[in-house]
Enzyme design. Sequence first.
Site, PDB file in Angstrom:
ATOM      1  N   ASP A  24      13.695   8.774  36.242  1.00 11.51           N
ATOM      2  CA  ASP A  24      14.141   9.993  36.925  1.00 11.51           C
ATOM      3  C   ASP A  24      15.662  10.028  37.068  1.00 11.51           C
ATOM      4  O   ASP A  24      16.368   9.067  36.739  1.00 11.51           O
ATOM      5  CB  ASP A  24      13.506  10.072  38.316  1.00 11.51           C
ATOM      6  CG  ASP A  24      11.987  10.069  38.245  1.00 11.51           C
ATOM      7  OD1 ASP A  24      11.444  10.699  37.321  1.00 11.51           O
ATOM      8  OD2 ASP A  24      11.356   9.424  39.104  1.00 11.51           O
ATOM      9  N   TYR A  73       9.731  -3.149  37.191  1.00 11.36           N
ATOM     10  CA  TYR A  73      10.771  -2.427  37.923  1.00 11.36           C
ATOM     11  C   TYR A  73      11.354  -3.328  39.007  1.00 11.36           C
ATOM     12  O   TYR A  73      10.663  -4.213  39.535  1.00 11.36           O
ATOM     13  CB  TYR A  73      10.201  -1.171  38.591  1.00 11.36           C
ATOM     14  CG  TYR A  73       9.989  -0.015  37.663  1.00 11.36           C
ATOM     15  CD1 TYR A  73      10.989   0.943  37.457  1.00 11.36           C
ATOM     16  CD2 TYR A  73       8.787   0.157  36.986  1.00 11.36           C
ATOM     17  CE1 TYR A  73      10.794   2.029  36.607  1.00 11.36           C
ATOM     18  CE2 TYR A  73       8.570   1.234  36.134  1.00 11.36           C
ATOM     19  CZ  TYR A  73       9.578   2.161  35.954  1.00 11.36           C
ATOM     20  OH  TYR A  73       9.385   3.217  35.107  1.00 11.36           O
TER      21      TYR A  73
END
Length: 459
Positions: free
Chosen positions: A178, A247
Amino acid sequence: MAAAEADTETAAALRAEVATLRTRVQELEAENQRLARIASSCTCGFKESNVGSITAQHNAKFRQSSTLEKDLSFQFDHTVVSTANEVQCNVNAEGNGLPDDSSKRTKRTGRHVGNLSHCPKRLVALKVMYFGQRFYGFSSEGNTEPTVESEIFKALERAKLMVGSRKESCYSRCGRTDKGVSATGQVISLYLRSNIKDVGGDMLDERSEIDYVKVLNRILPRDIRVLGWCPVPADFHARFTCLSREYKYLFWKGDLDILEMQKAASKFIGEHDFRNFCKMDAANVSNYRRRITEFTISACDRRSNNDELCSMMIKGSAFLWHQVRCMVAVLFLIGQGLESPSVVDSLLDITKTPRKPQYKMAPELPLILRSCLFDKANFMCSSDASQSLTEHFNDEYHHHMLQAEIFHIASSCLPFPEPNSLETLQKKRNHIPLLSRQTEPSYEERISKVKTKVADNLK
């Protein structure tokens, strides 16, 4: 008599010029053969942009001569254009696949350089790092610029590495990060131009291949870098053949209860329905079950102003839209003592909690796509490219450390505030428990609305 002598002199002059041109043609044919051997792996098309003046000049002279001379004019034209075609395909002395100076001159004239669709190509995976602060996400499918993907394709086209269109390149990406999110291990794959004619051969000397890392990093902006490349089989897909993704989320410890956060984080491990921990896209996603294989919270050995930098490491097979930031947001509420770790159990139970409570996601800037794991994908980086990357990262690190020190000096000029326990108590009093908040529509309600809208459009 005088006229006859003049005709004789003119004929002699034409014969001498024809003899000179024949000699020049032989020289050009020899040069053509030499360049053809050098650039035998390239069959690019060409439009004669940088030899037109030479051809036109000799054409004008040839038209005044006999039929034999006209034939020679055609031979001369063909040889010059053929030679220029081979020059256009030739790689430069460094073997990095970039066009020579003649292509730069062509670019300045605004003419078409040539079609690379017939050049040797191979399917290549690239490992990409980027600092996401100034980008509107990775994907370029929206109308907002800049994106990481758009910058990568600009560099590929400028380096003349693209073979055909983006669609023809079989492009795929591992993840769509994003706006503001960074990555140190994003992976993309696509067909790129190659120095190796037979990429399907058993014995390939990768040292003779284009140095994709070096070439692209010379063109990309400073906040995007290619870290490595590797050849991949024809059935490779950066998204669907990825085995797992990792992540990291960075945060300052402050007054957070790390033990309670870790207790809650452990509840995410395993396969669950994460519809209450994502931004739901009912029109495109119907399965919200994902598997988390590891979720740990640890210190990063970095301190500032009596605070400690920590990170969350989340590893799984795949993730939903905003899933990591939603999970982190709930863990922060638990770390502040505003929620109990048991709230994770309730949100994972979609029978008990079919609608997602409204809560704010964690900020995007500290989130990093750390790595993507593939079977038998060994990324390479030449020693020259690796050294350049090391120097680049050191320069960037020192630059940002200087900026951080400026902010640190500025903050030291302010009066040190006294701890305010009443503010913390007030925050807890004002907190609305997650399970008592207003909720978003359920998946069933969303998909029903989508179907109704589609039906109305068909009427």
